[in-house]
Design a protein around this motif. Structure first.
Motif, short mmCIF file in Angstrom:
data_model
loop_
_atom_site.label_atom_id
_atom_site.label_comp_id
_atom_site.label_asym_id
_atom_site.label_seq_id
_atom_site.Cartn_x
_atom_site.Cartn_y
_atom_site.Cartn_z
N ALA A 174 -15.02 8.24 11.59
CA ALA A 174 -15.52 8.84 10.69
C ALA A 174 -16.70 9.88 10.84
O ALA A 174 -17.13 10.54 9.81
N MET A 175 -17.01 10.07 11.84
CA MET A 175 -17.88 10.69 12.22
C MET A 175 -17.62 11.89 12.05
O MET A 175 -18.53 13.03 11.89
N ASP A 176 -16.09 12.54 11.90
CA ASP A 176 -15.81 13.49 11.79
C ASP A 176 -15.51 13.96 10.28
O ASP A 176 -15.02 14.65 9.94
N HIS A 177 -15.34 13.28 9.42
CA HIS A 177 -15.09 13.13 8.00
C HIS A 177 -16.86 13.35 7.26
O HIS A 177 -17.55 12.83 7.29
N PRO A 178 -16.43 14.70 6.39
CA PRO A 178 -17.65 15.11 5.34
C PRO A 178 -18.04 14.36 4.26
O PRO A 178 -19.21 14.06 4.07
N SER A 207 -16.59 -3.09 5.23
CA SER A 207 -16.62 -1.97 4.80
C SER A 207 -17.90 -2.95 3.97
O SER A 207 -18.08 -3.37 3.53
N PRO A 208 -18.12 -1.35 3.50
CA PRO A 208 -19.52 -1.38 2.64
C PRO A 208 -19.62 -1.66 0.77
O PRO A 208 -18.78 -1.41 0.37
N THR A 209 -20.41 -1.46 0.42
CA THR A 209 -20.88 -1.90 -0.61
C THR A 209 -20.89 -0.37 -0.95
O THR A 209 -21.33 1.28 -0.82
N ALA A 328 -11.87 2.78 5.68
CA ALA A 328 -13.40 2.03 4.64
C ALA A 328 -14.15 1.51 5.51
O ALA A 328 -15.05 1.62 4.78
N LEU A 329 -13.81 1.47 6.56
CA LEU A 329 -15.02 0.53 7.80
C LEU A 329 -15.25 1.66 7.99
O LEU A 329 -17.13 1.53 7.94
N GLY A 330 -14.89 2.98 8.00
CA GLY A 330 -16.21 4.43 8.24
C GLY A 330 -16.33 5.13 7.05
O GLY A 330 -17.92 5.92 7.10
N VAL A 331 -15.22 5.98 6.46
CA VAL A 331 -15.74 6.18 5.40
C VAL A 331 -16.76 5.78 3.64
O VAL A 331 -16.92 6.42 3.03
N THR A 338 -11.19 4.58 -2.14
CA THR A 338 -10.64 4.34 -0.71
C THR A 338 -9.46 4.77 -0.43
O THR A 338 -8.93 6.11 -0.26
N GLY A 339 -8.38 4.38 -1.91
CA GLY A 339 -6.53 4.38 -1.49
C GLY A 339 -6.07 6.05 -1.79
O GLY A 339 -5.63 6.19 -0.45
#
Lengths: 385, 176
Positions: A174-178, A207-209, A328-331, A338-339
């Motif tokens: 996810a570090m590479d996802h804007p 995963s977060p809220t 979902a865990l990172g983004v 999400t889907g």
């Protein structure tokens, strides 16, 4: 049935507590999707919206509320909702409209704003349980997923420290996802030492809220070829629901995901999924779910998903990258969005436009999957370049 | 088209929870006060009536031969009406379980202050078909010593306190 392609995509940033209204989020994603393929709302024949429980927003008939933001004003417009499975049902719902020959173009929007519910959106889920036999025990979704994770672990002897690697991998991706809400470099120890929520689930297993929206543009072949040089085809769709008597099922295996996957694979002519599929975005709201779904998607044999993870097969540079987006865990996990974020990731990867997240080896076939309702729905889409 | 940082930057604006809690943004608080009276239907109605009697009742499908709990008027597999009522035991085994540090609203329990974690489980009931479980709670057991296959028995409320609800069983505890 006509062939249907994805020709454009849009995605908002994912955050907890965004200032924008759900309508505004839907508008941002939908506008970006249209701009990406240089189309106007007047080029769109129909609109579908995916959005999960009304209880998140405290707004009954949320589909109707979102009409304007999604560009559905005075157009054929329809909402779909299967809990966490919604975002991958979204392109399927749009696909019906175009594959049937009824419409040439469809704007597909998925929006979720979870942070409006206080003190925590988890409370909004109490009413998904049976009102007579389960609600009096005050269950939470975290319980039932932890219950499922434990069954999965005890069936195969999987260890928490191995499953934790899913969080390490996805948050790093996810570090590479804007759009990412929770990217980061973490270790297995960080996951194991994070707060216990409901053992075997720790905080970093979840995963977060999130709040956010995603959108894609679908087009029939003759339109798609005119709009873009790189259409990505929806070659297989599948969905299935299992019984709502969830205690009657054996939770170690998601049969409903397998039913949905087999339906999609048959339609796409896929006989050996683990060889013919190059890249996957299984739904990962919890660490174990990525593994559970990899097994249900027939991407490995039952009981072998942890070994696959340990061997690095599911890394972005592995033979079968899973959740290269960061998942979902990172983004983040604005449920319905999400889907569709996962569908967009496969779209970008197959077009080789995923930037820093691009997996090597020129993938040509990918699968995205989501899961939800009372741990009972599987939604699957197979895409090819 | 690559989706870049600059594309998403303007799409959503983050607020801090603290800003909201401190009233620094205008917000509206709404507590819904919705009330329902749920009908249980004949199957769950009988199930609840028997719980009040201190017994657990199931229903059988004579096609797939499953003895189902909670009882149902129709078999969801065979898609036909179910047949006999069957009393099952108030004992069973732990199919899978959780040691929960949170309540239903994801509120944290005061574990450090001595509150016992909640230990919900899927319990396979003796006398029902294999794998046929119900959600309930475990207690009178060290949360960290629960295991798959552990034998448990229902702990009932006293007869005069039972009202015909799933909570007429207080919890399940291990059988020595």
């Amino acid at each position: 049935m006509r062939r249907v392609a994805i020709v454009g995509a849009g995605l908002t940033k994912f955050y907890r507590n965004v200032q924008e209204t759900p309508k505004e989020l839907a508008y941002e994603a939908a506008k970006m999707a249209l701009d990406s393929c240089e189309m106007k709302l007047s080029d769109i024949d129909c609109v579908v919206i995916g959005t999960a429980p009304d209880a998140f927003d405290g707004l009954h008939m949320k589909g109707e509320y979102l009409t304007d933001g999604s560009g559905g004003y005075r157009k054929p417009y329809m909402r779909h909702y299967v809990g966490g499975g919604t975002g991958v049902l979204s392109p399927i719902h749009g696909w019906f409209h175009v594959a049937s020959g009824m419409f040439d173009t469809c704007l597909v929007v998925a929006e979720e704003k979870m942070s409006s519910a206080y003190p925590h959106p988890a409370g909004a889920f109490l009413t998904i349980f049976d009102h007579t036999t389960e609600q009096p025990l005050y269950p939470t979704l975290i319980w039932i997923f932890a219950i499922e994770m434990n069954r999965f672990m005890t069936t195969y002897g999987y260890r928490k420290e191995d499953i934790a690697l899913v969080a390490v991998k996805n948050k790093k991706n996810a570090m590479d996802h804007p759009s990412a809400q929770l990217p980061g470099e973490i270790t297995v120890e960080d996951v194991l030492n994070s707060e216990i929520m409901a053992w075997p689930v720790n905080r970093l297993d979840i995963s977060p809220t999130s709040d956010g929206a995603a959108a894609i543009v679908l087009a029939a072949e003759h339109v798609a070829r005119r709009v873009t040089e790189k259409p990505i085809w929806i070659d297989g769709v599948g969905w299935a629901l299992d019984t709502a008597y969830w205690c009657t099922r054996d939770l170690y295996y998601p049969d409903y995901v397998e039913v949905a996957a087999r339906m999609a694979y048959k339609m796409a002519g896929i006989k050996e999924p683990s060889k013919e599929i190059h890249i996957a975005e299984p739904y990962d709201p919890f660490t174990y779910k990525e593994l559970h779904h990899i097994e249900g998607l027939l991407l490995c044999k039952r009981g072998e998903s942890v070994q696959m993870l340990l061997d690095g097969v599911t890394q972005r540079t592995g033979n079968l990258p899973c959740c290269p987006s960061g998942g979902a865990l990172g983004v983040g996990n604005p449920i319905a969005a999400t889907g569709l974020m996962k569908i967009i990731e496969i779209f970008l990867q197959l077009r080789e436009e995923a930037g820093k997240r691009q997996v090597p080896g020129k993938p040509t076939c990918g699968v995205a999957q989501a899961w939800g309702d009372l741990m009972q729905v599987g939604t699957v889409v197979v895409m090819r370049s | 088209m690559e989706i870049m940082e600059k594309d998403v930057a303007k799409t959503a604006t983050k607020l801090k929870t603290q800003q909201i809690l401190e009233g620094k943004v205008l917000s509206v608080k709404w507590e819904p006060n919705l009330k329902y009276a749920w009908d249980n239907g004949p199957a769950l109605g009988r199930y609840l009536a028997e719980l009040k009697n201190g017994r657990i009742i199931a229903k059988k499908c004579n096609k797939c031969h499953r003895i189902m709990i909670p009882p149902r008027m129709f078999c969801e597999l065979c898609w036909r009406p179910t047949d006999e009522w069957v009393f099952v035991k108030d004992t069973g085994i732990v199919n899978t379980w959780v040691v929960s540090y949170v309540d239903w609203k994801a509120g944290r329990l005061d574990i450090k202050g001595g509150v016992r974690p909640i230990t919900p489980a899927v319990i396979e009931i003796d006398g029902a078909s294999k794998g046929m479980g119900i959600l309930h709670l475990l207690d009178e057991v060290d949360p960290w010593k629960i295991y798959r296959g552990m034998r448990v028995k229902a702990v009932w409320k006293p007869a005069e306190e039972r009202i015909g609800a799933i909570t007429d069983i207080k919890y399940f505890k291990p059988i020595e």
